[in-house]
Design a protein around this motif. Structure first.
Motif, PDB file in Angstrom:
ATOM      1  N   PRO A 180       3.558  -8.900  18.326  1.00 46.96           N
ATOM      2  CA  PRO A 180       3.533  -9.431  16.933  1.00 46.96           C
ATOM      3  C   PRO A 180       3.621  -8.228  15.803  1.00 46.96           C
ATOM      4  CG  PRO A 180       1.546  -9.655  17.724  1.00 46.96           C
ATOM      5  CD  PRO A 180       2.177  -9.094  18.936  1.00 46.96           C
ATOM      6  N   VAL A 181       4.215  -8.446  14.867  1.00 49.27           N
ATOM      7  CA  VAL A 181       4.251  -7.743  13.608  1.00 49.27           C
ATOM      8  C   VAL A 181       3.396  -8.424  12.313  1.00 49.27           C
ATOM      9  CG1 VAL A 181       5.621  -6.624  11.682  1.00 49.27           C
ATOM     10  CG2 VAL A 181       6.622  -6.800  14.056  1.00 49.27           C
ATOM     11  N   ILE A 182       2.433  -8.007  11.940  1.00 47.73           N
ATOM     12  CA  ILE A 182       1.674  -8.462  11.044  1.00 47.73           C
ATOM     13  C   ILE A 182       1.837  -7.741   9.524  1.00 47.73           C
ATOM     14  CG2 ILE A 182      -0.825  -8.939  10.114  1.00 47.73           C
ATOM     15  CD1 ILE A 182      -1.867  -8.643  13.066  1.00 47.73           C
ATOM     16  N   THR A 183       2.155  -8.643   8.499  1.00 45.02           N
ATOM     17  CA  THR A 183       2.043  -7.984   7.162  1.00 45.02           C
ATOM     18  C   THR A 183       0.669  -8.179   6.437  1.00 45.02           C
ATOM     19  OG1 THR A 183       4.638  -8.705   7.074  1.00 45.02           O
ATOM     20  CG2 THR A 183       3.255  -8.212   5.111  1.00 45.02           C
ATOM     21  N   ALA A 184      -0.023  -7.283   6.333  1.00 45.56           N
ATOM     22  CA  ALA A 184      -1.362  -7.282   5.730  1.00 45.56           C
ATOM     23  C   ALA A 184      -1.982  -5.975   5.380  1.00 45.56           C
ATOM     24  CB  ALA A 184      -2.393  -7.969   6.977  1.00 45.56           C
ATOM     25  N   PRO A 185      -2.600  -5.560   4.355  1.00 43.66           N
ATOM     26  CA  PRO A 185      -3.423  -4.483   4.208  1.00 43.66           C
ATOM     27  C   PRO A 185      -4.249  -4.099   5.455  1.00 43.66           C
ATOM     28  CG  PRO A 185      -3.808  -6.042   2.344  1.00 43.66           C
ATOM     29  CD  PRO A 185      -3.330  -6.811   3.508  1.00 43.66           C
ATOM     30  N   TYR A 186      -4.082  -2.627   5.734  1.00 39.73           N
ATOM     31  CA  TYR A 186      -4.799  -2.288   7.065  1.00 39.73           C
ATOM     32  C   TYR A 186      -5.662  -1.038   6.949  1.00 39.73           C
ATOM     33  CZ  TYR A 186      -0.784   1.149   6.327  1.00 39.73           C
ATOM     34  OH  TYR A 186      -0.193   1.966   5.872  1.00 39.73           O
ATOM     35  N   LEU A 187      -5.941  -0.491   5.574  1.00 40.39           N
ATOM     36  CA  LEU A 187      -6.834   0.492   5.366  1.00 40.39           C
ATOM     37  C   LEU A 187      -8.027  -0.098   5.062  1.00 40.39           C
ATOM     38  CD1 LEU A 187      -4.367   3.149   3.442  1.00 40.39           C
ATOM     39  CD2 LEU A 187      -5.289   3.047   5.854  1.00 40.39           C
ATOM     40  N   THR A 188      -8.524  -1.001   5.790  1.00 41.15           N
ATOM     41  CA  THR A 188      -9.713  -1.657   5.666  1.00 41.15           C
ATOM     42  C   THR A 188     -10.219  -2.200   7.190  1.00 41.15           C
ATOM     43  OG1 THR A 188     -11.046  -3.404   4.901  1.00 41.15           O
ATOM     44  CG2 THR A 188      -8.853  -3.593   4.718  1.00 41.15           C
ATOM     45  N   ALA A 189     -11.496  -2.142   7.594  1.00 38.24           N
ATOM     46  CA  ALA A 189     -11.773  -2.780   8.760  1.00 38.24           C
ATOM     47  C   ALA A 189     -11.792  -4.037   8.860  1.00 38.24           C
ATOM     48  CB  ALA A 189     -13.520  -2.154   9.106  1.00 38.24           C
ATOM     49  N   ASP A 190     -11.537  -4.775   7.707  1.00 39.82           N
ATOM     50  CA  ASP A 190     -11.480  -6.218   7.549  1.00 39.82           C
ATOM     51  C   ASP A 190     -10.025  -6.740   8.211  1.00 39.82           C
ATOM     52  OD1 ASP A 190     -13.712  -6.449   6.263  1.00 39.82           O
ATOM     53  OD2 ASP A 190     -12.923  -6.626   4.259  1.00 39.82           O
TER      54      ASP A 190
ATOM     55  N   GLU B 114       0.842  -1.249  -0.107  1.00 40.31           N
ATOM     56  CA  GLU B 114       0.106   0.057   0.066  1.00 40.31           C
ATOM     57  C   GLU B 114       0.732   1.111  -0.015  1.00 40.31           C
ATOM     58  OE1 GLU B 114      -2.346  -0.977   3.666  1.00 40.31           O
ATOM     59  OE2 GLU B 114      -3.866  -1.024   2.347  1.00 40.31           O
ATOM     60  N   THR B 115       1.877   1.116   0.268  1.00 38.76           N
ATOM     61  CA  THR B 115       3.068   2.267   0.602  1.00 38.76           C
ATOM     62  C   THR B 115       3.991   2.609  -0.284  1.00 38.76           C
ATOM     63  OG1 THR B 115       4.076   1.320   2.514  1.00 38.76           O
ATOM     64  CG2 THR B 115       2.154   2.609   2.943  1.00 38.76           C
ATOM     65  N   GLY B 116       4.654   1.682  -0.878  1.00 35.71           N
ATOM     66  CA  GLY B 116       5.829   1.759  -1.507  1.00 35.71           C
ATOM     67  C   GLY B 116       5.908   0.687  -2.673  1.00 35.71           C
ATOM     68  N   THR B 117       7.129   0.714  -3.318  1.00 38.87           N
ATOM     69  CA  THR B 117       7.424  -0.312  -4.304  1.00 38.87           C
ATOM     70  C   THR B 117       8.824  -0.785  -4.104  1.00 38.87           C
ATOM     71  OG1 THR B 117       8.565   1.235  -5.974  1.00 38.87           O
ATOM     72  CG2 THR B 117       6.201   0.926  -5.938  1.00 38.87           C
ATOM     73  N   LEU B 118       9.309  -1.843  -4.643  1.00 35.27           N
ATOM     74  CA  LEU B 118      10.637  -2.203  -4.636  1.00 35.27           C
ATOM     75  C   LEU B 118      11.602  -1.294  -6.029  1.00 35.27           C
ATOM     76  CD1 LEU B 118      10.513  -5.910  -3.822  1.00 35.27           C
ATOM     77  CD2 LEU B 118      11.346  -4.025  -2.449  1.00 35.27           C
TER      78      LEU B 118
ATOM     79  N   TRP C  79       1.221   7.021  -2.651  1.00 39.67           N
ATOM     80  CA  TRP C  79       1.106   7.677  -1.565  1.00 39.67           C
ATOM     81  C   TRP C  79      -0.519   8.068  -1.647  1.00 39.67           C
ATOM     82  CZ3 TRP C  79       4.292   9.741   1.790  1.00 39.67           C
ATOM     83  CH2 TRP C  79       3.870  10.928   2.684  1.00 39.67           C
ATOM     84  N   GLY C  80      -0.875   8.529  -0.375  1.00 42.12           N
ATOM     85  CA  GLY C  80      -2.189   8.713   0.004  1.00 42.12           C
ATOM     86  C   GLY C  80      -2.590  10.213  -0.290  1.00 42.12           C
ATOM     87  N   GLN C  81      -3.365  11.010   0.620  1.00 41.32           N
ATOM     88  CA  GLN C  81      -3.744  12.305   0.249  1.00 41.32           C
ATOM     89  C   GLN C  81      -3.508  12.803   1.403  1.00 41.32           C
ATOM     90  OE1 GLN C  81      -7.780  12.519  -0.787  1.00 41.32           O
ATOM     91  NE2 GLN C  81      -7.513  11.378  -2.828  1.00 41.32           N
ATOM     92  N   VAL C  82      -2.843  14.331   1.130  1.00 45.08           N
ATOM     93  CA  VAL C  82      -3.038  15.448   2.138  1.00 45.08           C
ATOM     94  C   VAL C  82      -4.401  15.897   2.111  1.00 45.08           C
ATOM     95  CG1 VAL C  82      -2.038  17.654   3.076  1.00 45.08           C
ATOM     96  CG2 VAL C  82      -0.448  15.755   1.864  1.00 45.08           C
TER      97      VAL C  82
ATOM     98  N   SER D  48      -1.224   8.909  11.112  1.00 42.89           N
ATOM     99  CA  SER D  48      -0.181   9.197   9.586  1.00 42.89           C
ATOM    100  C   SER D  48      -0.408   8.176   8.612  1.00 42.89           C
ATOM    101  CB  SER D  48       1.217   9.353  10.154  1.00 42.89           C
ATOM    102  OG  SER D  48       1.570  10.259  10.790  1.00 42.89           O
ATOM    103  N   SER D  49      -1.235   7.237   8.886  1.00 44.45           N
ATOM    104  CA  SER D  49      -1.172   6.116   7.702  1.00 44.45           C
ATOM    105  C   SER D  49      -2.283   6.629   6.710  1.00 44.45           C
ATOM    106  CB  SER D  49      -1.436   4.749   8.277  1.00 44.45           C
ATOM    107  OG  SER D  49      -2.433   4.804   9.230  1.00 44.45           O
ATOM    108  N   PRO D  50      -3.220   7.352   6.868  1.00 39.59           N
ATOM    109  CA  PRO D  50      -4.213   8.075   5.939  1.00 39.59           C
ATOM    110  C   PRO D  50      -3.677   8.855   5.172  1.00 39.59           C
ATOM    111  CG  PRO D  50      -5.245   8.029   8.375  1.00 39.59           C
ATOM    112  CD  PRO D  50      -3.825   7.839   8.464  1.00 39.59           C
ATOM    113  N   HIS D  51      -2.361   9.260   5.356  1.00 37.80           N
ATOM    114  CA  HIS D  51      -1.650  10.058   4.180  1.00 37.80           C
ATOM    115  C   HIS D  51      -0.467   9.369   3.681  1.00 37.80           C
ATOM    116  CE1 HIS D  51       0.643  11.950   7.681  1.00 37.80           C
ATOM    117  NE2 HIS D  51       1.876  11.628   6.653  1.00 37.80           N
ATOM    118  N   THR D  52       0.100   8.483   4.267  1.00 42.12           N
ATOM    119  CA  THR D  52       1.232   7.862   3.762  1.00 42.12           C
ATOM    120  C   THR D  52       0.940   6.501   2.754  1.00 42.12           C
ATOM    121  OG1 THR D  52       1.633   6.504   5.793  1.00 42.12           O
ATOM    122  CG2 THR D  52       2.631   8.310   5.615  1.00 42.12           C
ATOM    123  N   ALA D  53      -0.548   6.128   2.713  1.00 40.14           N
ATOM    124  CA  ALA D  53      -0.908   4.903   2.217  1.00 40.14           C
ATOM    125  C   ALA D  53      -2.112   5.412   1.126  1.00 40.14           C
ATOM    126  CB  ALA D  53      -1.380   3.703   2.842  1.00 40.14           C
ATOM    127  N   ALA D  54      -2.472   4.770   0.190  1.00 36.79           N
ATOM    128  CA  ALA D  54      -3.578   5.275  -1.006  1.00 36.79           C
ATOM    129  C   ALA D  54      -4.871   4.885  -0.176  1.00 36.79           C
ATOM    130  CB  ALA D  54      -3.259   4.460  -2.118  1.00 36.79           C
TER     131      ALA D  54
END
Length: 283
Positions: free
Chosen positions: A125-135, A7-11, A213-216, A158-164
């Protein structure tokens, strides 16, 4: 190299990573030249970037300490980013060693650093998962580790602007609808009330990060996402200890004034706490 499904970056080494750019703005070193160049170009458009990043960190750790003091011992950090000191689990464990602090992230760089730097245990714990959803609240680790009979503190800092994320109000409402009574949801992100500057900033970030990126947002949009819900403390506003307006101007390097971005948000509190003695405040 192909982009990763995050959601926030590429390789792609030619594409800036939003979280690494933020890490650079925080004065840290987990970034690349392409991230530093984007940060410099962004600073030519808008002021207050470093202050906004630091305000977000202080806000997050402050919410965690407040939650634990209120008896909320389950913390879910949605979009934990690249870890910076002090780690929020350390702040929680300063008050209660049994507190559960779950970090959720999809950015490959941030996840790698989180797993390397955080003292990961069954309580962290650290979870790898999409987080911009209530799911995300249905994730197997959260299902197993979180006691949903008791309140939780969800961090959307901060995640509402650093992710799409396009629909902030919809995400906030969906998460609120899933939380137990007594829970907290902290929401904050970059706000900028100069319409033309905000349009230019969002355009630059979307183009250079290729849409990662998300939105300011305007402060009014953030207020509209939060105020339908019961709030803890003051109305939504700048989260810095020394409050700054989202309309504030900043001296430009070449003279004149730049609009200034601020970290803006608030805390939703779903009613009074009714906790057993083991969950009472330990401070």
């Amino acid at each position: 190299m192909n982009s990763t499904n995050t959601e926030t970056g590429t390789l792609d080494p030619c594409v800036p990573n939003g979280l690494q750019m933020v890490n650079h703005l925080a004065g840290q070193e987990i970034n690349r030249q392409v991230d530093e160049v984007l940060a410099a170009d962004l600073a030519r458009l808008v002021g207050g970037l470093g202050a906004a990043v630091h305000a977000a960190g202080e806000f997050k750790t402050g919410v965690v300490r407040r939650a634990v003091r209120m008896g909320v011992r389950q913390i879910i950090d949605l979009g934990c980013g690249i870890p910076r000191l002090p780690h929020i689990y350390q702040r929680a464990h300063d008050l209660d060693r049994s507190a559960l602090v779950v970090s959720v992230e999809t950015d490959v760089w941030a996840v790698a650093h989180a797993r390397a730097e955080l003292d990961a245990t069954h309580l962290t714990p650290v979870i790898t998962a999409p987080y911009l959803t209530a799911d995300i609240l249905d994730h197997p680790i959260l299902h197993d580790r979180v006691d949903w009979r008791h309140p939780v503190c969800v961090l959307l800092v901060s995640s509402p602007h650093t992710a799409a994320l396009r629909d902030l109000a919809g995400l906030v409402a969906a998460i609120v609808s899933r939380l137990p009574q007594g829970s907290l949801l902290a929401v904050s992100q970059w706000a900028l009330d100069d319409d033309m500057t905000r349009w230019a900033v969002n355009g630059l970030l979307a183009e250079r990060t290729r849409g990662w990126w998300g939105q300011v947002r305007s402060s009014a949009e953030i207020v509209a996402a939060l105020t339908p819900h019961p709030l803890l403390g003051p109305p939504p506003g700048p989260v810095a200890r020394r409050a700054r307006s989202a309309k504030r101007r900043h001296p430009a390097p070449g003279g004149g004034q730049l609009a200034e971005v601020v970290e803006f948000g608030g805390i939703i509190h779903l009613g009074g706490l009714a906790l057993p003695a083991v969950h009472q405040d330990v401070s």
